[in-house]
Motif scaffolding. Structure first.
Motif, PDB file in Angstrom:
ATOM      1  N   LEU A 175       0.820  -1.233   0.154  1.00  0.00           N
ATOM      2  CA  LEU A 175      -0.064  -0.096   0.111  1.00  0.00           C
ATOM      3  C   LEU A 175       0.818   1.369   0.139  1.00  0.00           C
ATOM      4  CD1 LEU A 175      -2.926  -0.587   2.435  1.00  0.00           C
ATOM      5  CD2 LEU A 175      -3.011  -0.668  -0.099  1.00  0.00           C
ATOM      6  N   GLU A 176       1.662   1.302   0.888  1.00  0.00           N
ATOM      7  CA  GLU A 176       2.636   2.443   1.079  1.00  0.00           C
ATOM      8  C   GLU A 176       3.548   2.656  -0.047  1.00  0.00           C
ATOM      9  OE1 GLU A 176       1.855   4.616   3.409  1.00  0.00           O
ATOM     10  OE2 GLU A 176       0.416   2.930   4.166  1.00  0.00           O
ATOM     11  N   LYS A 177       4.149   1.753  -0.701  1.00  0.00           N
ATOM     12  CA  LYS A 177       5.086   1.823  -1.719  1.00  0.00           C
ATOM     13  C   LYS A 177       4.670   2.005  -3.048  1.00  0.00           C
ATOM     14  CE  LYS A 177       9.040  -0.105   0.963  1.00  0.00           C
ATOM     15  NZ  LYS A 177       9.826  -1.211   0.915  1.00  0.00           N
ATOM     16  N   VAL A 178       3.574   1.290  -3.235  1.00  0.00           N
ATOM     17  CA  VAL A 178       2.782   0.868  -4.787  1.00  0.00           C
ATOM     18  C   VAL A 178       1.560   1.767  -5.028  1.00  0.00           C
ATOM     19  CG1 VAL A 178       2.112  -0.601  -6.475  1.00  0.00           C
ATOM     20  CG2 VAL A 178       4.178  -0.987  -5.066  1.00  0.00           C
ATOM     21  N   VAL A 179       0.623   1.183  -4.144  1.00  0.00           N
ATOM     22  CA  VAL A 179      -0.828   1.467  -4.408  1.00  0.00           C
ATOM     23  C   VAL A 179      -1.011   2.929  -4.109  1.00  0.00           C
ATOM     24  CG1 VAL A 179      -3.231   0.926  -3.862  1.00  0.00           C
ATOM     25  CG2 VAL A 179      -1.692  -0.861  -4.041  1.00  0.00           C
ATOM     26  N   LYS A 180      -0.864   3.513  -3.079  1.00  0.00           N
ATOM     27  CA  LYS A 180      -1.074   4.865  -2.604  1.00  0.00           C
ATOM     28  C   LYS A 180      -0.261   5.894  -3.229  1.00  0.00           C
ATOM     29  CE  LYS A 180      -2.446   4.015   2.130  1.00  0.00           C
ATOM     30  NZ  LYS A 180      -2.127   4.217   3.766  1.00  0.00           N
ATOM     31  N   PRO A 181       0.950   5.840  -3.690  1.00  0.00           N
ATOM     32  CA  PRO A 181       1.620   6.579  -4.551  1.00  0.00           C
ATOM     33  C   PRO A 181       0.884   6.608  -5.968  1.00  0.00           C
ATOM     34  CG  PRO A 181       3.261   5.272  -3.421  1.00  0.00           C
ATOM     35  CD  PRO A 181       1.802   4.665  -3.208  1.00  0.00           C
ATOM     36  N   ASN A 182       0.430   5.442  -6.568  1.00  0.00           N
ATOM     37  CA  ASN A 182      -0.193   5.436  -7.841  1.00  0.00           C
ATOM     38  C   ASN A 182      -1.453   6.269  -7.727  1.00  0.00           C
ATOM     39  OD1 ASN A 182       1.856   3.844  -9.084  1.00  0.00           O
ATOM     40  ND2 ASN A 182       0.716   2.111  -8.746  1.00  0.00           N
ATOM     41  N   VAL A 183      -2.336   5.815  -6.831  1.00  0.00           N
ATOM     42  CA  VAL A 183      -3.741   6.572  -6.568  1.00  0.00           C
ATOM     43  C   VAL A 183      -3.425   8.193  -6.538  1.00  0.00           C
ATOM     44  CG1 VAL A 183      -5.603   6.931  -5.001  1.00  0.00           C
ATOM     45  CG2 VAL A 183      -4.746   4.522  -5.566  1.00  0.00           C
ATOM     46  N   ALA A 184      -2.322   8.363  -5.687  1.00  0.00           N
ATOM     47  CA  ALA A 184      -2.071  10.066  -5.405  1.00  0.00           C
ATOM     48  C   ALA A 184      -1.628  10.602  -6.842  1.00  0.00           C
ATOM     49  CB  ALA A 184      -1.286   9.994  -4.505  1.00  0.00           C
ATOM     50  N   PHE A 185      -1.009   9.937  -7.582  1.00  0.00           N
ATOM     51  CA  PHE A 185      -0.472  10.354  -9.150  1.00  0.00           C
ATOM     52  C   PHE A 185      -1.553  10.445  -9.924  1.00  0.00           C
ATOM     53  CE2 PHE A 185       0.609   9.401 -13.324  1.00  0.00           C
ATOM     54  CZ  PHE A 185       1.923  10.493 -13.671  1.00  0.00           C
ATOM     55  N   LEU A 186      -2.503   9.695 -10.000  1.00  0.00           N
ATOM     56  CA  LEU A 186      -3.685   9.738 -10.833  1.00  0.00           C
ATOM     57  C   LEU A 186      -4.498  10.829 -10.476  1.00  0.00           C
ATOM     58  CD1 LEU A 186      -4.285   5.784 -11.239  1.00  0.00           C
ATOM     59  CD2 LEU A 186      -3.487   7.204 -12.869  1.00  0.00           C
ATOM     60  N   GLN A 187      -4.773  10.879  -9.104  1.00  0.00           N
ATOM     61  CA  GLN A 187      -5.535  11.966  -8.724  1.00  0.00           C
ATOM     62  C   GLN A 187      -4.870  13.227  -9.188  1.00  0.00           C
ATOM     63  OE1 GLN A 187      -5.555  11.085  -4.505  1.00  0.00           O
ATOM     64  NE2 GLN A 187      -7.722  10.071  -4.541  1.00  0.00           N
ATOM     65  N   CYS A 194     -13.936   7.338  -8.937  1.00  0.00           N
ATOM     66  CA  CYS A 194     -14.643   6.670  -9.885  1.00  0.00           C
ATOM     67  C   CYS A 194     -13.978   6.278 -11.280  1.00  0.00           C
ATOM     68  CB  CYS A 194     -15.974   7.351 -10.295  1.00  0.00           C
ATOM     69  SG  CYS A 194     -17.058   7.388  -9.206  1.00  0.00           S
ATOM     70  N   ASP A 195     -13.059   7.466 -11.640  1.00  0.00           N
ATOM     71  CA  ASP A 195     -12.076   7.195 -12.827  1.00  0.00           C
ATOM     72  C   ASP A 195     -11.275   6.186 -12.598  1.00  0.00           C
ATOM     73  OD1 ASP A 195     -13.649   9.338 -14.464  1.00  0.00           O
ATOM     74  OD2 ASP A 195     -12.320  10.726 -13.295  1.00  0.00           O
ATOM     75  N   ILE A 196     -10.632   6.245 -11.722  1.00  0.00           N
ATOM     76  CA  ILE A 196      -9.549   5.354 -10.964  1.00  0.00           C
ATOM     77  C   ILE A 196      -9.998   3.667 -10.956  1.00  0.00           C
ATOM     78  CG2 ILE A 196      -7.856   4.491  -9.302  1.00  0.00           C
ATOM     79  CD1 ILE A 196      -7.683   7.757  -8.481  1.00  0.00           C
ATOM     80  N   ALA A 221       0.221   9.210 -22.690  1.00  0.00           N
ATOM     81  CA  ALA A 221      -0.817   9.799 -22.959  1.00  0.00           C
ATOM     82  C   ALA A 221      -0.764  11.304 -23.377  1.00  0.00           C
ATOM     83  CB  ALA A 221      -1.908   9.598 -21.771  1.00  0.00           C
ATOM     84  N   GLU A 222       0.091  12.015 -22.831  1.00  0.00           N
ATOM     85  CA  GLU A 222       0.319  13.382 -23.082  1.00  0.00           C
ATOM     86  C   GLU A 222       1.025  13.462 -24.673  1.00  0.00           C
ATOM     87  OE1 GLU A 222       1.116  15.958 -19.359  1.00  0.00           O
ATOM     88  OE2 GLU A 222       2.467  14.100 -19.590  1.00  0.00           O
ATOM     89  N   ALA A 223       1.757  12.521 -24.885  1.00  0.00           N
ATOM     90  CA  ALA A 223       2.308  12.621 -26.181  1.00  0.00           C
ATOM     91  C   ALA A 223       1.252  12.597 -27.339  1.00  0.00           C
ATOM     92  CB  ALA A 223       3.587  11.433 -26.385  1.00  0.00           C
ATOM     93  N   VAL A 224       0.180  11.824 -27.177  1.00  0.00           N
ATOM     94  CA  VAL A 224      -0.806  11.715 -28.345  1.00  0.00           C
ATOM     95  C   VAL A 224      -1.587  12.896 -28.290  1.00  0.00           C
ATOM     96  CG1 VAL A 224      -0.814   9.267 -28.216  1.00  0.00           C
ATOM     97  CG2 VAL A 224      -2.440  10.566 -26.753  1.00  0.00           C
ATOM     98  N   GLY A 225      -1.116  14.042 -27.460  1.00  0.00           N
ATOM     99  CA  GLY A 225      -2.187  15.263 -27.361  1.00  0.00           C
ATOM    100  C   GLY A 225      -2.953  15.449 -26.575  1.00  0.00           C
ATOM    101  N   VAL A 226      -3.013  14.671 -25.586  1.00  0.00           N
ATOM    102  CA  VAL A 226      -4.224  14.541 -24.557  1.00  0.00           C
ATOM    103  C   VAL A 226      -3.492  15.050 -23.158  1.00  0.00           C
ATOM    104  CG1 VAL A 226      -6.101  13.532 -23.192  1.00  0.00           C
ATOM    105  CG2 VAL A 226      -5.404  12.881 -25.697  1.00  0.00           C
ATOM    106  N   PRO A 227      -3.899  16.193 -22.639  1.00  0.00           N
ATOM    107  CA  PRO A 227      -3.234  16.879 -21.200  1.00  0.00           C
ATOM    108  C   PRO A 227      -3.762  16.137 -20.285  1.00  0.00           C
ATOM    109  CG  PRO A 227      -4.530  18.620 -22.165  1.00  0.00           C
ATOM    110  CD  PRO A 227      -4.470  17.510 -23.269  1.00  0.00           C
ATOM    111  N   ARG A 228      -2.969  16.227 -19.073  1.00  0.00           N
ATOM    112  CA  ARG A 228      -3.416  15.880 -17.890  1.00  0.00           C
ATOM    113  C   ARG A 228      -4.455  16.947 -17.413  1.00  0.00           C
ATOM    114  NH1 ARG A 228       2.306  14.306 -14.677  1.00  0.00           N
ATOM    115  NH2 ARG A 228       3.248  13.053 -16.213  1.00  0.00           N
ATOM    116  N   PHE A 233      -8.484  12.513 -20.288  1.00  0.00           N
ATOM    117  CA  PHE A 233      -7.265  11.744 -19.999  1.00  0.00           C
ATOM    118  C   PHE A 233      -7.256  10.437 -19.426  1.00  0.00           C
ATOM    119  CE2 PHE A 233      -3.247  11.397 -17.467  1.00  0.00           C
ATOM    120  CZ  PHE A 233      -2.370  11.588 -18.505  1.00  0.00           C
ATOM    121  N   LYS A 234      -8.399  10.083 -19.212  1.00  0.00           N
ATOM    122  CA  LYS A 234      -8.460   8.607 -18.631  1.00  0.00           C
ATOM    123  C   LYS A 234      -8.562   7.672 -19.735  1.00  0.00           C
ATOM    124  CE  LYS A 234     -12.521   6.722 -17.798  1.00  0.00           C
ATOM    125  NZ  LYS A 234     -13.731   6.396 -17.323  1.00  0.00           N
TER     126      LYS A 234
END
Length: 384
Positions: A175-187, A194-196, A221-228, A233-234
């Motif tokens: 959770l601490e090293k993988v999942v939570k950082p991924n969720v935080a980044f996607l947010q 719901c998107d995640i 994803a950004e490289a194909v022209g869709v900004p964060r 973006f999803k």
């Protein structure tokens, strides 16, 4: 008593003296064997007879629990699973999937896990499903803290169980090293819970993958022209999840050539509908040919409305065109009625606006439309 003991000893000594190949210690061993020892625990037989495994499954499972020397703990585990409501077939599936589950301590581990999960609002039947889905994780008490984190994210136990059915790495990843950082980044990229959750259903590894892999996916994803932060973006993340930069470039070139788009037009189309990158080449080819040759749309028009290409040619694009053309020929709708808006509305609204109002003027329209959706072209839809 003394006479009897001396008699037995004299007999053993005389026998050993008469037979040099039968020494005294073998006589003593034979005498000890007269008192039958407790039979050894036959693990493989137990797995077949008690757990319901096939011989092949039992042979494989037995190697993982060969240290088990009595049935008391396995019996307690099987009783525990039965108490959760698992059928004999379910129990067999759990044991085949994780033979070491039979070695779990019911009082110290399994029962406390159930109580803590119940405390999180997970029902007994849902606990049973969880035990079946991830038995190897269920026999560890750390499963509780992980579910405590996931439940608010997924919004319900049912949605979480559906995700676990396809993504077991959710319970094995840190959770601490993988999942939570991924969720935080996607947010940070603008995705809500719901998107995640939605994306984790299609890109099943995303939450449990190394964060650097998720960052690289966002870069593509950004490289194909869709900004964060953009609404698409999803979809862009989903589109590039399984594609390398080289593969994306090849897909873009294929779209340009197949749909007769310029570099600018293919960029516009992918930005508006990134999932074009993962649509089948044959499917896109057929839709493009129908839209340009029969409907009469220009490639540039389609590039600015790429969502047209996401619908089924047989189930939506072609049948709705036939209906609209029929209504225009019969003078039942305005000649300027836009085909694009006709395709985009839901089936319910399409029926309400284009089929039901014309029951008297075109009594066979609903029947013909249904036939067109099955791939047929009714005679009344032929105008040549």
């Amino acid at each position: 008593m003394l006479r009897l003991r001396n008699s037995i000893l004299s007999h053993l000594l005389s026998t050993s003296a008469a037979s040099p190949v039968w020494p005294l210690h073998r006589h003593l061993s034979a005498a000890a064997a007269a008192v039958s020892p407790r039979p050894s625990f036959a693990v493989e037989k137990y797995l077949i007879d008690t757990c319901g495994l096939t011989q092949a499954q039992a042979l494989k499972a037995a190697t993982k629990i060969s240290h088990v020397n009595c049935p008391s703990k396995p019996d307690a585990v099987i009783a525990f699973l039965a108490g959760l409501g698992l059928s004999s077939a379910d129990v067999a599936a759990v044991v085949a999937r994780d033979p070491k589950f039979l070695c779990a301590d019911v009082e110290r581990t399994l029962d406390p896990v159930v109580l803590e999960l119940n405390g999180l609002g997970i029902s007994r039947s849902e606990v049973a499903r969880l035990a079946s889905l991830a038995p190897d994780k269920f026999r560890s008490r750390c499963i509780v803290s992980k579910l405590q984190y996931y439940l608010p994210l997924f919004g319900s136990t049912e949605r979480l169980l559906r995700a676990l059915n396809h993504s077991a790495n959710l319970l094995s990843s840190s959770l601490e090293k993988v999942v939570k950082p991924n969720v935080a980044f996607l947010q940070e990229c603008g995705l809500g819970a719901c998107d995640i959750v939605s994306m984790s259903n299609s890109v099943r590894w995303i939450l449990g993958s190394k964060p650097e892999h998720v960052w690289a996916m966002a870069t593509r994803a950004e490289a194909v022209g869709v900004p964060r932060g953009s609404g698409m973006f999803k979809e862009a993340m989903q589109a590039v999840a399984f594609l390398s930069e080289k593969e994306i470039a090849i897909k873009m070139e294929q779209l340009k050539n197949m749909l007769k788009w310029s570099d600018a037009e293919v960029g516009i189309a992918v930005r508006k509908y990134p999932l074009l990158l993962v649509r089948s080449k044959d499917g896109l080819q057929g839709k493009s040919e129908f839209l340009t040759s029969e409907v009469g749309l220009e490639p540039a028009y389609i590039a600015h409305r790429p969502a047209l290409l996401c619908y089924s040619l047989q189930g939506r694009i072609r049948p709705r065109y036939y209906v609209l053309k029929f209504l225009k020929v019969k003078g039942l709708v305005h000649q300027g009625r836009d085909y694009y808006s006709t395709v985009m509305i839901s089936e319910k609204f399409f029926m309400e606006r284009f089929i039901c109002p014309h029951k008297q003027a075109a009594p066979h329209l609903a029947e013909d439309y249904a036939a067109a959706c099955r791939g047929e072209v009714p005679t009344r839809f032929r105008f040549t």
